[in-house]
Scaffold this active site. Structure first.
Site, PDB file in Angstrom:
ATOM      1  N   GLU A 188       0.853  -1.192   0.000  1.00 15.54           N
ATOM      2  CA  GLU A 188       0.000   0.000   0.000  1.00 15.54           C
ATOM      3  C   GLU A 188       0.884   1.234   0.000  1.00 15.54           C
ATOM      4  O   GLU A 188       2.033   1.172   0.431  1.00 15.54           O
ATOM      5  CB  GLU A 188      -0.850   0.043   1.288  1.00 15.54           C
ATOM      6  CG  GLU A 188      -1.851  -1.069   1.408  1.00 15.54           C
ATOM      7  CD  GLU A 188      -2.488  -1.125   2.804  1.00 15.54           C
ATOM      8  OE1 GLU A 188      -2.308  -0.183   3.605  1.00 15.54           O
ATOM      9  OE2 GLU A 188      -3.153  -2.136   3.077  1.00 15.54           O
TER      10      GLU A 188
ATOM     11  N   LYS B  76       2.367   4.455   1.525  1.00 14.11           N
ATOM     12  CA  LYS B  76       2.526   4.980   2.887  1.00 14.11           C
ATOM     13  C   LYS B  76       2.252   6.475   2.803  1.00 14.11           C
ATOM     14  O   LYS B  76       3.094   7.248   2.347  1.00 14.11           O
ATOM     15  CB  LYS B  76       3.934   4.706   3.419  1.00 14.11           C
ATOM     16  CG  LYS B  76       4.102   5.139   4.857  1.00 14.11           C
ATOM     17  CD  LYS B  76       5.469   4.742   5.376  1.00 14.11           C
ATOM     18  CE  LYS B  76       5.601   4.951   6.869  1.00 14.11           C
ATOM     19  NZ  LYS B  76       5.322   6.304   7.307  1.00 14.11           N
TER      20      LYS B  76
ATOM     21  N   ARG C 199      -1.933   9.286  11.544  1.00 17.67           N
ATOM     22  CA  ARG C 199      -2.804   8.140  11.764  1.00 17.67           C
ATOM     23  C   ARG C 199      -4.031   8.542  12.568  1.00 17.67           C
ATOM     24  O   ARG C 199      -3.922   9.295  13.538  1.00 17.67           O
ATOM     25  CB  ARG C 199      -2.019   7.092  12.538  1.00 17.67           C
ATOM     26  CG  ARG C 199      -2.754   5.804  12.742  1.00 17.67           C
ATOM     27  CD  ARG C 199      -1.728   4.766  12.913  1.00 17.67           C
ATOM     28  NE  ARG C 199      -2.214   3.439  13.141  1.00 17.67           N
ATOM     29  CZ  ARG C 199      -1.374   2.419  13.203  1.00 17.67           C
ATOM     30  NH1 ARG C 199      -0.075   2.626  13.085  1.00 17.67           N
ATOM     31  NH2 ARG C 199      -1.822   1.212  13.409  1.00 17.67           N
TER      32      ARG C 199
ATOM     33  N   ARG D  87      -2.325   8.798  16.855  1.00 16.95           N
ATOM     34  CA  ARG D  87      -1.469   7.696  17.258  1.00 16.95           C
ATOM     35  C   ARG D  87      -1.016   7.833  18.705  1.00 16.95           C
ATOM     36  O   ARG D  87      -0.793   6.851  19.400  1.00 16.95           O
ATOM     37  CB  ARG D  87      -0.251   7.694  16.348  1.00 16.95           C
ATOM     38  CG  ARG D  87       0.572   6.481  16.523  1.00 16.95           C
ATOM     39  CD  ARG D  87       1.666   6.512  15.547  1.00 16.95           C
ATOM     40  NE  ARG D  87       2.896   6.639  16.273  1.00 16.95           N
ATOM     41  CZ  ARG D  87       4.072   6.409  15.735  1.00 16.95           C
ATOM     42  NH1 ARG D  87       4.157   6.100  14.476  1.00 16.95           N
ATOM     43  NH2 ARG D  87       5.155   6.517  16.452  1.00 16.95           N
TER      44      ARG D  87
ATOM     45  N   GLU E 267      -5.195   6.906   7.540  1.00 21.30           N
ATOM     46  CA  GLU E 267      -4.264   8.026   7.560  1.00 21.30           C
ATOM     47  C   GLU E 267      -5.000   9.266   7.048  1.00 21.30           C
ATOM     48  O   GLU E 267      -5.551   9.255   5.942  1.00 21.30           O
ATOM     49  CB  GLU E 267      -3.062   7.699   6.661  1.00 21.30           C
ATOM     50  CG  GLU E 267      -1.926   8.664   6.745  1.00 21.30           C
ATOM     51  CD  GLU E 267      -0.931   8.364   7.881  1.00 21.30           C
ATOM     52  OE1 GLU E 267      -1.214   7.521   8.750  1.00 21.30           O
ATOM     53  OE2 GLU E 267       0.133   9.008   7.884  1.00 21.30           O
TER      54      GLU E 267
ATOM     55  N   PHE F 156      -7.088   1.989   6.100  1.00 19.87           N
ATOM     56  CA  PHE F 156      -6.285   0.793   5.830  1.00 19.87           C
ATOM     57  C   PHE F 156      -6.549  -0.394   6.757  1.00 19.87           C
ATOM     58  O   PHE F 156      -6.008  -1.473   6.545  1.00 19.87           O
ATOM     59  CB  PHE F 156      -4.793   1.111   5.751  1.00 19.87           C
ATOM     60  CG  PHE F 156      -4.233   1.847   6.955  1.00 19.87           C
ATOM     61  CD1 PHE F 156      -4.060   1.206   8.159  1.00 19.87           C
ATOM     62  CD2 PHE F 156      -3.857   3.177   6.837  1.00 19.87           C
ATOM     63  CE1 PHE F 156      -3.526   1.874   9.252  1.00 19.87           C
ATOM     64  CE2 PHE F 156      -3.308   3.861   7.924  1.00 19.87           C
ATOM     65  CZ  PHE F 156      -3.150   3.206   9.134  1.00 19.87           C
TER      66      PHE F 156
ATOM     67  N   LYS G 123       7.696  -1.045   6.621  1.00 16.53           N
ATOM     68  CA  LYS G 123       7.645   0.211   5.867  1.00 16.53           C
ATOM     69  C   LYS G 123       8.916   0.367   5.052  1.00 16.53           C
ATOM     70  O   LYS G 123      10.002  -0.002   5.504  1.00 16.53           O
ATOM     71  CB  LYS G 123       7.431   1.395   6.802  1.00 16.53           C
ATOM     72  CG  LYS G 123       8.475   1.554   7.865  1.00 16.53           C
ATOM     73  CD  LYS G 123       8.137   2.701   8.787  1.00 16.53           C
ATOM     74  CE  LYS G 123       9.083   2.708   9.967  1.00 16.53           C
ATOM     75  NZ  LYS G 123       8.695   3.580  11.057  1.00 16.53           N
TER      76      LYS G 123
HETATM   77  P1  AMP Z   1       6.292   5.503  10.957  1.00 17.89           P
HETATM   78  O1  AMP Z   1       5.517   6.602  11.578  1.00 17.89           O
HETATM   79  O2  AMP Z   1       7.372   5.971  10.054  1.00 17.89           O
HETATM   80  O3  AMP Z   1       6.751   4.491  11.949  1.00 17.89           O
HETATM   81  O4  AMP Z   1       5.300   4.690   9.971  1.00 17.89           O
HETATM   82  C1  AMP Z   1       4.107   4.121  10.417  1.00 17.89           C
HETATM   83  C2  AMP Z   1       2.954   5.064  10.152  1.00 17.89           C
HETATM   84  O5  AMP Z   1       2.696   5.193   8.759  1.00 17.89           O
HETATM   85  C3  AMP Z   1       1.617   4.604  10.689  1.00 17.89           C
HETATM   86  O6  AMP Z   1       1.508   4.858  12.071  1.00 17.89           O
HETATM   87  C4  AMP Z   1       0.627   5.404   9.875  1.00 17.89           C
HETATM   88  O7  AMP Z   1       0.400   6.653  10.501  1.00 17.89           O
HETATM   89  C5  AMP Z   1       1.385   5.704   8.577  1.00 17.89           C
HETATM   90  N1  AMP Z   1       0.766   5.133   7.379  1.00 17.89           N
HETATM   91  C6  AMP Z   1       0.633   5.770   6.193  1.00 17.89           C
HETATM   92  N2  AMP Z   1       0.064   4.993   5.279  1.00 17.89           N
HETATM   93  C7  AMP Z   1      -0.192   3.807   5.862  1.00 17.89           C
HETATM   94  C8  AMP Z   1      -0.762   2.578   5.416  1.00 17.89           C
HETATM   95  N3  AMP Z   1      -1.180   2.403   4.169  1.00 17.89           N
HETATM   96  N4  AMP Z   1      -0.847   1.574   6.317  1.00 17.89           N
HETATM   97  C9  AMP Z   1      -0.408   1.723   7.583  1.00 17.89           C
HETATM   98  N5  AMP Z   1       0.137   2.862   8.054  1.00 17.89           N
HETATM   99  C10 AMP Z   1       0.253   3.891   7.207  1.00 17.89           C
END
Ligand code: AMP
Length: 573
Positions: free
Chosen positions: A255, A257, A262, A277, A307, A347, A430
């Site tokens: 998917e 990102k 969130r 979050r 998101e 998502f 990710k």
């Molecule tokens: P990070 O904040 O870099 O740890 O990445 C995780 C965050 O990416 C999640 O907490 C979501 O806020 C965001 N996110 C964006 N797109 C998605 C997606 N398709 N699925 C899950 N999380 C996503």
């Protein structure tokens, strides 16, 4: 229960750095506490009067406390400030000055926990004109009726700076020790897991302690989601490359990102709640999302995850700062709704019509998600899936996502269940283009000179020690912060200084000490061992990448991650 009982525990916690000592001290008081006071005692032990996810806060500033201390002790504001500047801790200041106070106050009466708790909670409800005065009086009443030691902790709690080092894991283990004292080995581990689970579902150890005491192990295991209260979400792990991410799962879904924030949305028929979050309640800030959910979700009761993205031109994400403005805005909300439109990208779904879905595989949850979302393209939509393990196709999907201004992609295991708990659980990977950055807090700064005079010019970075909850320094950073803004994403010395100023807790020479509040994402060249910082590590050439308003200081990277990265880097050489 008398507040002095809690103060004895605070004192013990402050003196012992040993984890087991802390657990023992907390467990003892939990055992003695009657059930109805348990939620209060547990929150106060963590230096809080509201659970993390509450929208309420005490809203007490240093200046207000300085006033209170000066009235309560007879010392002038200036004398109070002088002492405060030396220690950087208004709790110590009130303790010292009350001990040697110049004028008689109301004298010491035995104050109880409920009084302290209720007065401090009241602070959050005072608003509008004259509210400062009312707040000052509420705290002053407590300080005037307490002895110097009690005043120290009341002041620190009002300010949200308890400083006794009670990390969340310590509270968890203390609940186990208090209510399941006979369990050892595997049985004890099962108890800890059950407490943890209850906390993921109900992120307030006060509530969890009550469940443990009243309903035992089975009650903890059965703790479930409650609509209107946030749960702790699943997090993603970083993957070094798209190829490795694809190889990690037999059945994967890719998917986009999205570059947003969130949102955990709860729907109970016509009632909708939104949480970030960090579990902050942002329902009031996003009436547009609430409306879209009411019109676009074909389910009575459910919990969705997605998101929220601020929409820029051409459907691209607008700079994160704009979304951040929406998250923090408390007034003129309708105007903001028009100025900064939001796109919702869903998502996941974890609860539907009374049934928790954590145990269902992602492929099943995804089907349910698709069945409840009425898509409105560009506004209210599903994260579009790419169901392919073909690297070339995945690469193209990834490049398209980057070209569209998004952060990267998520690779998700279609067979994985949902593991709540703000932890990396193996279901999501990710993939982002930049090297592994660190999320650190700022705990100090040095005033700049020359062109940077008047602004903070370099910043002390710190990571977290999960055991003690302390922040340990690991470097100084001045690069990446801009003198002038050349595009929306730039952060200037002026902006960073303004952001940090309210959290300054002490000043010495040209250095200031700063309460850890702001999390920043840092890129660097290398991690080195260093005796100069209390973490034992120093970052070489640290550079600011971004501010992480979505992360709380407790969520910044910890010393363990530093040492892991250090080891990996050595291995490569
Ligand atoms: P990070 O904040 O870099 O740890 O990445 C995780 C965050 O990416 C999640 O907490 C979501 O806020 C965001 N996110 C964006 N797109 C998605 C997606 N398709 N699925 C899950 N999380 C996503």
């Amino acid at each position: 229960m008398l507040y002095s009982k809690l103060v004895e525990v605070y004192e013990e916690l402050e003196k012992t750095s040993a984890r087991l000592g802390k657990i023992d001290a907390i467990a003892r008081i939990l055992k003695e506490t009657e059930t109805e006071s348990l939620p209060k005692v547990v929150l106060l032990l963590q230096g809080k009067v509201f659970p993390n996810w509450s929208e309420f806060e005490t809203g007490i500033a240093d200046k207000m406390i300085v006033k209170i201390v000066s009235t309560a002790t007879g010392f002038s504001d200036k004398e109070v400030m002088k002492h405060f500047n030396e220690t950087g801790d208004l709790g110590l200041t009130v303790e010292k000055l009350l001990t040697g106070k110049k004028q008689q106050t109301l004298g010491f009466k035995q104050i109880d926990i409920t009084k302290v708790f209720e007065n401090l909670q009241k602070l959050a409800t005072v608003e509008g004109k004259g509210s400062q005065e009312v707040k000052i009086n509420i705290v002053k009443e407590l300080v005037m009726h307490s002895n110097p030691k009690e005043a120290k902790y009341i002041v620190r709690t009002a300010l949200g700076q308890l400083r006794v080092g009670v990390a969340e894991g310590v509270v968890r283990d203390a609940i186990a020790a208090a209510f399941f004292p006979d369990k050892e080995g595997d049985e004890k581990r099962a108890v800890i897991r059950a407490i943890e689970w209850a906390w993921f579902m109900r992120p307030d150890y006060g509530e969890v302690a009550c469940i443990a005491k009243q309903k035992g192990l089975e009650g903890l295991k059965k703790a479930g989601l409650e609509l209107g209260k946030p749960f702790q979400v699943l997090l993603a792990e970083k993957s070094p490359s798209l190829k490795e991410a694809l190889e990690s799962y037999e059945n994967a879904q890719i998917e986009v990102k999205f570059d947003g924030a969130r949102i955990q949305a709860h729907k109970d028929d016509e009632k909708v709640w939104l949480f970030t979050r960090r579990l902050e309640n942002v329902t009031r800030q996003f009436p547009d999302i609430v409306k879209m959910i009411k019109g676009g979700v074909k389910a009575g009761r459910c919990v969705l995850e997605g998101e929220a993205m601020a929409l820029g031109s051409g459907g691209k994400p607008a700079p994160f700062q704009l979304l951040s403005q929406r998250i923090h805005r408390k007034y003129d909300i309708d105007k903001m709704v028009k100025e900064i439109p939001i796109q919702m990208n869903w998502f996941d779904i974890v609860f539907l019509e009374g049934n928790p879905l954590f145990d269902k595989a992602f492929k099943e949850r995804r089907k349910m998600l698709e069945s409840v979302i009425k898509v409105s393209p560009g506004k209210f939509q599903l994260a579009e899936p790419l169901l392919s393990k073909d690297l070339q196709k995945a690469e193209k999907f990834y490049q398209d996502a980057l070209y569209a201004g998004q952060e990267g992609v998520m690779v998700k295991n279609l067979d994985a269940t949902y593991q709540p708990g703000r932890r990396v659980a193996g279901g999501w990977l990710k993939v982002k283009p930049i090297m592994e950055t660190l999320d650190l807090v700022i705990t100090g700064a040095q005033w700049g000179t020359g062109k940077r005079a008047g602004w903070m010019g370099s910043f002390v970075l710190a990571c977290r020690d999960q055991e003690s909850g302390e922040f340990l320094e690991c470097g100084m950073m001045g690069t990446g912060v801009k003198e002038k803004k050349t595009n929306e994403r730039d952060i200037t010395f002026r902006e960073l200084t303004e952001m940090l100023k309210p959290s300054v807790v002490g000043e010495k020479g040209n250095m200031v000490r700063i309460k850890p509040m702001i999390v920043i994402e840092i890129a660097y060249e290398e991690i080195q061992k260093s005796p100069n910082y209390d973490s034992g590590y120093a970052l070489r050439f640290p550079r600011l990448v971004s501010i992480r308003p979505d992360k709380s200081p407790e969520e910044c990277d910890d010393i363990e991650r530093m040492s892991k990265l250090y080891a990996q880097q050595k291995g490569r050489k």
